[in-house]
Design a protein around this motif. Sequence first.
Motif, PDB file in Angstrom:
ATOM      1  N   PHE A  32      22.211 -29.866 -32.331  1.00 30.36           N
ATOM      2  CA  PHE A  32      23.235 -29.538 -33.318  1.00 30.36           C
ATOM      3  C   PHE A  32      24.543 -30.148 -32.827  1.00 30.36           C
ATOM      4  O   PHE A  32      25.191 -29.599 -31.920  1.00 30.36           O
ATOM      5  CB  PHE A  32      23.335 -28.028 -33.485  1.00 30.36           C
ATOM      6  CG  PHE A  32      22.114 -27.429 -34.126  1.00 30.36           C
ATOM      7  CD1 PHE A  32      22.049 -27.255 -35.495  1.00 30.36           C
ATOM      8  CD2 PHE A  32      21.009 -27.094 -33.353  1.00 30.36           C
ATOM      9  CE1 PHE A  32      20.912 -26.732 -36.096  1.00 30.36           C
ATOM     10  CE2 PHE A  32      19.872 -26.570 -33.940  1.00 30.36           C
ATOM     11  CZ  PHE A  32      19.819 -26.393 -35.317  1.00 30.36           C
ATOM     12  N   PRO A  33      24.956 -31.273 -33.395  1.00 28.48           N
ATOM     13  CA  PRO A  33      26.067 -32.043 -32.819  1.00 28.48           C
ATOM     14  C   PRO A  33      27.407 -31.338 -32.846  1.00 28.48           C
ATOM     15  O   PRO A  33      28.276 -31.644 -32.024  1.00 28.48           O
ATOM     16  CB  PRO A  33      26.089 -33.324 -33.663  1.00 28.48           C
ATOM     17  CG  PRO A  33      25.346 -32.999 -34.906  1.00 28.48           C
ATOM     18  CD  PRO A  33      24.326 -31.972 -34.527  1.00 28.48           C
ATOM     19  N   THR A  34      27.614 -30.384 -33.748  1.00 28.61           N
ATOM     20  CA  THR A  34      28.918 -29.719 -33.842  1.00 28.61           C
ATOM     21  C   THR A  34      28.952 -28.399 -33.088  1.00 28.61           C
ATOM     22  O   THR A  34      29.963 -27.690 -33.140  1.00 28.61           O
ATOM     23  CB  THR A  34      29.279 -29.454 -35.308  1.00 28.61           C
ATOM     24  OG1 THR A  34      28.327 -28.532 -35.872  1.00 28.61           O
ATOM     25  CG2 THR A  34      29.286 -30.743 -36.113  1.00 28.61           C
ATOM     26  N   ALA A  35      27.894 -28.058 -32.378  1.00 29.64           N
ATOM     27  CA  ALA A  35      27.810 -26.759 -31.714  1.00 29.64           C
ATOM     28  C   ALA A  35      27.971 -26.889 -30.211  1.00 29.64           C
ATOM     29  O   ALA A  35      27.542 -27.874 -29.599  1.00 29.64           O
ATOM     30  CB  ALA A  35      26.469 -26.092 -32.020  1.00 29.64           C
ATOM     31  N   GLY A  36      28.573 -25.855 -29.616  1.00 31.97           N
ATOM     32  CA  GLY A  36      28.603 -25.718 -28.176  1.00 31.97           C
ATOM     33  C   GLY A  36      27.386 -24.942 -27.711  1.00 31.97           C
ATOM     34  O   GLY A  36      26.279 -25.108 -28.227  1.00 31.97           O
ATOM     35  N   HIS A  37      27.598 -24.040 -26.759  1.00 30.57           N
ATOM     36  CA  HIS A  37      26.473 -23.314 -26.183  1.00 30.57           C
ATOM     37  C   HIS A  37      25.890 -22.288 -27.146  1.00 30.57           C
ATOM     38  O   HIS A  37      24.675 -22.091 -27.182  1.00 30.57           O
ATOM     39  CB  HIS A  37      26.909 -22.630 -24.890  1.00 30.57           C
ATOM     40  CG  HIS A  37      25.783 -22.049 -24.108  1.00 30.57           C
ATOM     41  ND1 HIS A  37      24.789 -22.816 -23.534  1.00 30.57           N
ATOM     42  CD2 HIS A  37      25.476 -20.757 -23.806  1.00 30.57           C
ATOM     43  CE1 HIS A  37      23.930 -22.048 -22.912  1.00 30.57           C
ATOM     44  NE2 HIS A  37      24.317 -20.788 -23.061  1.00 30.57           N
ATOM     45  N   LEU A  38      26.739 -21.623 -27.925  1.00 27.71           N
ATOM     46  CA  LEU A  38      26.275 -20.569 -28.831  1.00 27.71           C
ATOM     47  C   LEU A  38      26.099 -21.156 -30.230  1.00 27.71           C
ATOM     48  O   LEU A  38      26.986 -21.090 -31.076  1.00 27.71           O
ATOM     49  CB  LEU A  38      27.252 -19.403 -28.840  1.00 27.71           C
ATOM     50  CG  LEU A  38      27.463 -18.714 -27.491  1.00 27.71           C
ATOM     51  CD1 LEU A  38      28.427 -17.552 -27.630  1.00 27.71           C
ATOM     52  CD2 LEU A  38      26.142 -18.241 -26.891  1.00 27.71           C
ATOM     53  N   ILE A  39      24.953 -21.725 -30.479  1.00 22.31           N
ATOM     54  CA  ILE A  39      24.692 -22.439 -31.725  1.00 22.31           C
ATOM     55  C   ILE A  39      24.809 -21.509 -32.932  1.00 22.31           C
ATOM     56  O   ILE A  39      25.347 -21.886 -33.973  1.00 22.31           O
ATOM     57  CB  ILE A  39      23.298 -23.100 -31.673  1.00 22.31           C
ATOM     58  CG1 ILE A  39      23.239 -24.090 -30.509  1.00 22.31           C
ATOM     59  CG2 ILE A  39      22.969 -23.799 -32.985  1.00 22.31           C
ATOM     60  CD1 ILE A  39      21.840 -24.580 -30.180  1.00 22.31           C
ATOM     61  N   ALA A  40      24.330 -20.284 -32.787  1.00 21.84           N
ATOM     62  CA  ALA A  40      24.367 -19.337 -33.904  1.00 21.84           C
ATOM     63  C   ALA A  40      25.787 -18.951 -34.290  1.00 21.84           C
ATOM     64  O   ALA A  40      26.036 -18.544 -35.434  1.00 21.84           O
ATOM     65  CB  ALA A  40      23.571 -18.076 -33.553  1.00 21.84           C
ATOM     66  N   VAL A  41      26.726 -19.066 -33.366  1.00 18.53           N
ATOM     67  CA  VAL A  41      28.127 -18.759 -33.638  1.00 18.53           C
ATOM     68  C   VAL A  41      28.856 -19.986 -34.169  1.00 18.53           C
ATOM     69  O   VAL A  41      29.644 -19.908 -35.113  1.00 18.53           O
ATOM     70  CB  VAL A  41      28.813 -18.225 -32.361  1.00 18.53           C
ATOM     71  CG1 VAL A  41      30.311 -18.040 -32.584  1.00 18.53           C
ATOM     72  CG2 VAL A  41      28.169 -16.917 -31.921  1.00 18.53           C
ATOM     73  N   ASP A  42      28.587 -21.148 -33.570  1.00 20.79           N
ATOM     74  CA  ASP A  42      29.293 -22.378 -33.929  1.00 20.79           C
ATOM     75  C   ASP A  42      28.797 -23.007 -35.221  1.00 20.79           C
ATOM     76  O   ASP A  42      29.582 -23.563 -35.987  1.00 20.79           O
ATOM     77  CB  ASP A  42      29.141 -23.414 -32.809  1.00 20.79           C
ATOM     78  CG  ASP A  42      30.089 -23.163 -31.645  1.00 20.79           C
ATOM     79  OD1 ASP A  42      31.054 -22.408 -31.827  1.00 20.79           O
ATOM     80  OD2 ASP A  42      29.852 -23.727 -30.572  1.00 20.79           O
ATOM     81  N   ALA A  43      27.501 -22.965 -35.456  1.00 17.02           N
ATOM     82  CA  ALA A  43      26.914 -23.701 -36.583  1.00 17.02           C
ATOM     83  C   ALA A  43      25.832 -22.874 -37.265  1.00 17.02           C
ATOM     84  O   ALA A  43      24.663 -23.298 -37.355  1.00 17.02           O
ATOM     85  CB  ALA A  43      26.343 -25.031 -36.094  1.00 17.02           C
ATOM     86  N   PRO A  44      26.168 -21.684 -37.789  1.00 17.98           N
ATOM     87  CA  PRO A  44      25.133 -20.818 -38.362  1.00 17.98           C
ATOM     88  C   PRO A  44      24.431 -21.426 -39.573  1.00 17.98           C
ATOM     89  O   PRO A  44      23.214 -21.291 -39.720  1.00 17.98           O
ATOM     90  CB  PRO A  44      25.887 -19.536 -38.731  1.00 17.98           C
ATOM     91  CG  PRO A  44      27.323 -19.960 -38.841  1.00 17.98           C
ATOM     92  CD  PRO A  44      27.497 -21.054 -37.836  1.00 17.98           C
TER      93      PRO A  44
END
Length: 268
Positions: A236-248
Amino acid sequence: MLTLADDLGHLSYVVTGDGPPVVLVHAGIADHRMWDALVPELARRYTVVRYDLRGFGESAPPAGPFRETDDLCRLLDHLGHERVRLVGASWGGRVALDFTLTHPGRVRTLALLAPPWPGYDWSAGMIAYDEAETAALAAGDLDAAVRVNLDMWVRGPARTWDEVPAHAADRLREPLRTSLVNQAAVGEHSQGPATGDLAAVGVPTLVATGGLDVTDFQDIGRRYATAIPGARLVEFPTAGHLIAVDAPAELLDVLVPFLDGLRSSGGR
């Protein structure tokens, strides 16, 4: 929240929706609320089970030896779920994987979002983070320890705070603080990860990494995708470590078809 309390400990959990069960296991700086943005869509199709690991959120810290996988097994037995779809983030991903290794007959699908790799040779940046957190806690400066973790796991090494989704840090500050308060007790009493053979994982597996995460976790994601037979790797290119928070939304675009694929083929 509901509570499972017995002689083995106290776990808090929440159940939403109706359908085949999906269990979401949170990251080590969060609690069950990190999944809030995913639940409405998932609950249209599934019974969504979220719980707080011991020492996180509203679950009590451990008072003696325990295994995270045993706690999850207790919860599923309590809820009457024989087999589930598991989704875990960061440390929760390792818990989900360990559960799959120790209870293979109880898992239908497995999704791992930036899980750690036991014994990994961490980069200098990760070592510096760990030293900074340790120093802050040793000095009794909990606020500094919270800032160190927010910088590493929410902002990450590849962006400024202006580029982080609005209010992400504010939503995670309280659960992170709780996890740090209970960190010593959890570390003392947790019996650690399972040591099963990753090649024995026999369920459909999705491995996800964040393109803005620490590069260690991008490497680890590739390792898991290689070691687990048939695993699918998604970045997920726009996400940091917490994918569910950054790019739900982006995560749901991948996760829902992955989970629905088994259901459409007849699995529950």
